[in-house]
Design a protein around this motif. Structure first.
Motif, PDB file in Angstrom:
ATOM      1  N   PRO A 278       1.014  -1.093  -0.141  1.00 58.69           N
ATOM      2  CA  PRO A 278      -0.115   0.100   0.040  1.00 58.69           C
ATOM      3  C   PRO A 278       0.738   1.058   0.008  1.00 58.69           C
ATOM      4  N   ARG A 279       0.367   2.312  -0.583  1.00 68.53           N
ATOM      5  CA  ARG A 279       1.282   3.587  -0.975  1.00 68.53           C
ATOM      6  C   ARG A 279       0.585   4.456   0.080  1.00 68.53           C
ATOM      7  N   ALA A 285       0.649  -0.499   7.744  1.00 65.02           N
ATOM      8  CA  ALA A 285       0.285  -1.731   6.963  1.00 65.02           C
ATOM      9  C   ALA A 285       0.998  -2.913   6.586  1.00 65.02           C
ATOM     10  N   ASN A 286       0.384  -4.026   6.345  1.00 61.83           N
ATOM     11  CA  ASN A 286       1.357  -5.420   5.855  1.00 61.83           C
ATOM     12  C   ASN A 286       1.627  -5.066   4.336  1.00 61.83           C
TER      13      ASN A 286
END
Ligand code: ZN
Ligand code: ZN
Length: 354
Positions: A278-279, A285-286
């Motif tokens: 994820p950006r 986040a994983n």
């Protein structure tokens, strides 16, 4: 599910393909090696392209356009390992039945792939009348007493109406289910069969009871009670679905089906080279490259990939205006049951064939 490649031209191929879109060669699925094989027709039958020796035949159901699996020419079998499981197919007189049967076969072949992929044996009732599997695909229009989906000593009965999207959706809504698919039915019912084979009376039985509950409680009254009163409040903490609360056998079958969903989806993601990076929210986040082959070593490793993958898939579905692809929440207690299935299969499986 793996992706495949044409051995003649290198084209990307999918499990269901019957010909190569690029070079036009006929394709067949080899259930021994779990691979899609490019074929050429010789004067006296089909042979894989390349250096293969030996001829192959198509399963007899290839004529019906419901199977692309192969049978070694030397074997005396007419049907492939997946189609040998059919005891009753629908009456193909009514024109709509053929399309519905095709949907069943598509799900059944994916089911059998998944079982073989896990190293499980898939005997038919013809070869093993007591310990084998047989399917009855019944149309309720042809059965005066109706059709009840279920499993009994390896015989799995499925209602052809469930292949009709509109009818299945009505059932889904009436039963308040977030998820109802033909493939889900196959994976659920086969879960009952493997309970009989791998759990009942064996070394896993005690552990099963501690985790899923005492299955000796009366089955039909438990089910009746479930349909009358619904699941107890807060069931989501311990059960993957409301139906799983109805009886410890159903809990196992629901968990088994769910495990098969996870394995198939992770393997597909692996073959597409899916990475979740994820950006935004970089701290929490994983980030994960989905690699089922590596993750299969432990259930914890599978979950590490599964959670970020399903989050991404649900969000992608929202972009298309669809409901969640994965309408489930995995709690520690549900995860422990899935891990039980993972370890049970690992303990029972033959070494991988591929
Ligand atoms: Zn090709
Ligand atoms: Zn077949």
């Amino acid at each position: 599910m793996k992706l495949f490649e044409c051995q003649n031209c290198g084209q990307l191929l999918y499990f269901e393909n019957v010909t190569c879109e690029k070079c036009g060669h006929r394709l067949g699925f080899n259930s021994e090696t779990l691979s899609l094989v490019t074929l050429k027709e010789t004067g006296d039958g089909w042979k894989p392209v390349g250096n293969w020796r030996g001829k192959v035949r198509f399963c007899r159901n290839a004529q019906e356009r419901v199977c692309n699996w192969l049978v070694p020419d030397s074997s005396g079998e007419d049907y492939c390992i997946a189609c040998r499981l059919n005891r009753t197919i629908p009456d193909l007189g009514p024109p709509e039945n053929r399309a519905l049967w095709q949907k069943f076969e598509s799900a059944k072949h994916r089911l059998v792939y998944g079982l073989l992929r896990l190293g499980l044996s898939v005997p038919s009732k013809t070869e093993d009348p007591k310990g084998g599997i047989a399917f009855d695909f019944l149309s309720p229009q042809a059965e005066p007493d109706g059709v009840i989906t279920g499993h009994e000593s390896g015989l799995i009965t499925l209602n052809l109406d469930e292949a009709d999207d509109a009818k299945r959706e009505v059932n889904r809504k009436n039963l308040h289910e977030p998820y109802r698919t033909v493939l889900g039915h196959f994976r659920h019912e086969i879960g009952h069969y493997y309970w009989d084979m791998l759990v009942a009376g064996g070394p896993w039985h005690e552990r099963y009871r501690r985790m899923f509950g005492d299955e000796t409680i009366d089955y039909s009254s438990a089910l009746q009670q479930h349909y009358q009163n619904g699941p107890a409040p807060g069931w989501q903490r311990n059960f993957i679905s409301a139906y799983a609360t109805s009886h410890p056998w159903e809990d196992f079958a629901e968990t088994w089906a769910h495990y098969m969903h996870i394995v198939d989806t992770l393997e597909t993601a692996e073959y597409f080279g899916v990475k979740i990076e994820p950006r935004a929210g970089r701290k929490g986040a994983n980030r994960m490259a989905i690699d089922y082959t590596r993750m299969a070593s432990s259930f914890e490793a599978m979950l590490e990939g599964w959670v970020p993958l399903t989050t991404a898939l649900n969000t992608l579905n929202k972009s298309m205006g669809q409901r969640d692809l994965y309408p489930f929440v995995l709690t520690p207690s549900i995860t422990a049951k899935l891990k039980f299935v993972h370890e049970l299969i690992a303990d029972s499986a033959q070494p991988a064939r591929a």
